[in-house]
Write an enzyme that holds these catalytic residues in place. Structure first.
Site, PDB file in Angstrom:
ATOM      1  N   ASN A  15       0.836  -1.212   0.000  1.00  0.00           N
ATOM      2  CA  ASN A  15       0.000   0.000   0.000  1.00  0.00           C
ATOM      3  C   ASN A  15       0.865   1.255   0.000  1.00  0.00           C
ATOM      4  O   ASN A  15       0.554   2.244  -0.662  1.00  0.00           O
ATOM      5  CB  ASN A  15      -0.938  -0.008   1.203  1.00  0.00           C
ATOM      6  CG  ASN A  15      -2.185  -0.823   0.937  1.00  0.00           C
ATOM      7  OD1 ASN A  15      -3.015  -0.440   0.114  1.00  0.00           O
ATOM      8  ND2 ASN A  15      -2.299  -1.969   1.585  1.00  0.00           N
ATOM      9  N   MET A  92       1.388  -2.344  12.300  1.00  0.00           N
ATOM     10  CA  MET A  92       0.777  -3.270  13.253  1.00  0.00           C
ATOM     11  C   MET A  92       1.135  -2.941  14.699  1.00  0.00           C
ATOM     12  O   MET A  92       1.703  -3.752  15.434  1.00  0.00           O
ATOM     13  CB  MET A  92       1.202  -4.703  12.903  1.00  0.00           C
ATOM     14  CG  MET A  92       0.697  -5.157  11.550  1.00  0.00           C
ATOM     15  SD  MET A  92      -1.105  -5.043  11.451  1.00  0.00           S
ATOM     16  CE  MET A  92      -1.412  -5.697   9.817  1.00  0.00           C
ATOM     17  N   HIS A 111      -7.873  -1.087   5.986  1.00  0.00           N
ATOM     18  CA  HIS A 111      -8.120  -2.421   6.547  1.00  0.00           C
ATOM     19  C   HIS A 111      -8.814  -3.259   5.478  1.00  0.00           C
ATOM     20  O   HIS A 111      -9.727  -2.774   4.804  1.00  0.00           O
ATOM     21  CB  HIS A 111      -8.996  -2.305   7.801  1.00  0.00           C
ATOM     22  CG  HIS A 111      -9.236  -3.616   8.463  1.00  0.00           C
ATOM     23  ND1 HIS A 111      -8.270  -4.259   9.213  1.00  0.00           N
ATOM     24  CD2 HIS A 111     -10.327  -4.441   8.463  1.00  0.00           C
ATOM     25  CE1 HIS A 111      -8.755  -5.406   9.663  1.00  0.00           C
ATOM     26  NE2 HIS A 111      -9.994  -5.536   9.217  1.00  0.00           N
ATOM     27  N   ASP A 147      -9.210  -0.589  14.080  1.00  0.00           N
ATOM     28  CA  ASP A 147      -9.937  -0.781  12.822  1.00  0.00           C
ATOM     29  C   ASP A 147     -11.361  -0.235  12.900  1.00  0.00           C
ATOM     30  O   ASP A 147     -12.333  -0.884  12.489  1.00  0.00           O
ATOM     31  CB  ASP A 147      -9.946  -2.275  12.415  1.00  0.00           C
ATOM     32  CG  ASP A 147      -8.533  -2.797  12.168  1.00  0.00           C
ATOM     33  OD1 ASP A 147      -7.682  -2.030  11.693  1.00  0.00           O
ATOM     34  OD2 ASP A 147      -8.278  -3.979  12.477  1.00  0.00           O
TER      35      ASP A 147
HETATM   36  C1  GAR Z   1      -2.948  -4.696   4.032  1.00  0.00           C
HETATM   37  O1  GAR Z   1      -3.815  -5.680   3.512  1.00  0.00           O
HETATM   38  C2  GAR Z   1      -3.672  -3.808   5.015  1.00  0.00           C
HETATM   39  O2  GAR Z   1      -4.991  -3.567   4.637  1.00  0.00           O
HETATM   40  C3  GAR Z   1      -3.601  -4.640   6.269  1.00  0.00           C
HETATM   41  O3  GAR Z   1      -2.286  -5.145   6.281  1.00  0.00           O
HETATM   42  C4  GAR Z   1      -1.862  -5.340   4.938  1.00  0.00           C
HETATM   43  C5  GAR Z   1      -0.533  -4.666   4.756  1.00  0.00           C
HETATM   44  O4  GAR Z   1      -0.026  -4.946   3.483  1.00  0.00           O
HETATM   45  N1  GAR Z   1      -3.867  -3.853   7.445  1.00  0.00           N
HETATM   46  C6  GAR Z   1      -4.558  -4.309   8.484  1.00  0.00           C
HETATM   47  O5  GAR Z   1      -4.952  -5.467   8.588  1.00  0.00           O
HETATM   48  C7  GAR Z   1      -4.825  -3.287   9.587  1.00  0.00           C
HETATM   49  N2  GAR Z   1      -5.627  -3.838  10.599  1.00  0.00           N
HETATM   50  P1  GAR Z   1       1.076  -3.995   2.825  1.00  0.00           P
HETATM   51  O6  GAR Z   1       2.212  -3.884   3.843  1.00  0.00           O
HETATM   52  O7  GAR Z   1       1.510  -4.740   1.596  1.00  0.00           O
HETATM   53  O8  GAR Z   1       0.427  -2.675   2.523  1.00  0.00           O
END
Ligand code: GAR
Length: 218
Positions: A15, A92, A111, A147
């Site tokens: 992201n 996280m 999320h 979230d």
């Molecule tokens: C993503 O899918 C984001 O939506 C999720 O972690 C992943 C990170 O991926 N976030 C959560 O679950 C927040 N509670 P990335 O590091 O490739 O962006």
């Protein structure tokens, strides 16, 4: 003047990469001033570096449960880079209510579910276990609850009987990469406003656009 944004990551940073790419456009109303990771081994750090974005590691582990201590170190980096908006992108680590309040209306999270359904861990597994036929991703303002918070934008995908958590997550990730830059564009250009728990935007919903799942054949 472009708004100065910090992206906070803990992992692979896909992201983050989508936001950096979008922000490279001349007409984008925000610039990614810094990427901050709370883990030195986050794969996203290298991606950001290659894209020419400054990276800073503020390790959270040494602070243990002393979340406020970590946030003092984090706030110092945000101040140093004159950050106006924060995008959490797979970050996280939970914040204290004080930190969240300090960034009220200026901190977004993404999320991979249609919130308020399936917050927390394993949202894809939660969606499959609930048997929903449509899921997706949500960009929302951060509030003290995990979230949760005023929803700025959502994108949906159909869920098939053959989906695993992996295939569903792959499909939702594509949506994430599309809506996060769009949501940041709206916020950075002053096109959203908060009315209590609700976020309103001048952008309108797509008219006459359905997503029905499953599709019944003729
Ligand atoms: C993503 O899918 C984001 O939506 C999720 O972690 C992943 C990170 O991926 N976030 C959560 O679950 C927040 N509670 P990335 O590091 O490739 O962006």
């Amino acid at each position: 003047m472009k708004r100065r944004v910090a992206i906070l990551i803990s992992g692979r940073g896909s992201n983050m990469a989508a936001l950096i790419k979008a922000a490279a456009a001349e007409d984008f109303p925000a610039e990614i001033a810094v990427v901050i990771s709370n883990r030195a081994d986050a794969a996203g750090l290298e991606k950001a570096g290659k894209a020419g974005v400054r990276t800073v590691v503020v390790e959270s582990k040494p602070f243990g449960k002393h979340r406020a201590g970590f946030e003092v170190a984090l706030q110092a980096v945000l101040d140093e880079h004159r950050i106006e908006l924060i995008c959490l992108a797979g970050f996280m680590r939970l914040f204290t209510a004080d930190f969240v309040q300090r960034w009220h209306g200026k901190m977004l999270n993404i999320h991979p579910s249609l919130l308020p359904s399936f917050p927390g861990l394993d949202p894809h597994g939660q969606a499959l276990r609930a048997g929903v036929k449509i899921s997706g991703a949500t960009v929302h303002f951060v509030i003290p609850a995990t979230d949760a918070g005023p929803i700025l934008m959502q994108g949906a995908v159909s869920v098939s009987d053959h989906d695993s958590a992996d295939t569903l997550s792959e499909r939702i990730l594509e949506v994430e990469h599309r809506i996060y830059p769009d949501a940041l564009r709206l916020l950075a250009s002053g096109q959203v406003r908060l009315e209590g728990d609700i976020c309103k935007t001048v952008a309108s919903a797509a008219a006459g656009n359905f997503l029905i799942s499953p599709v019944v054949g003729e």
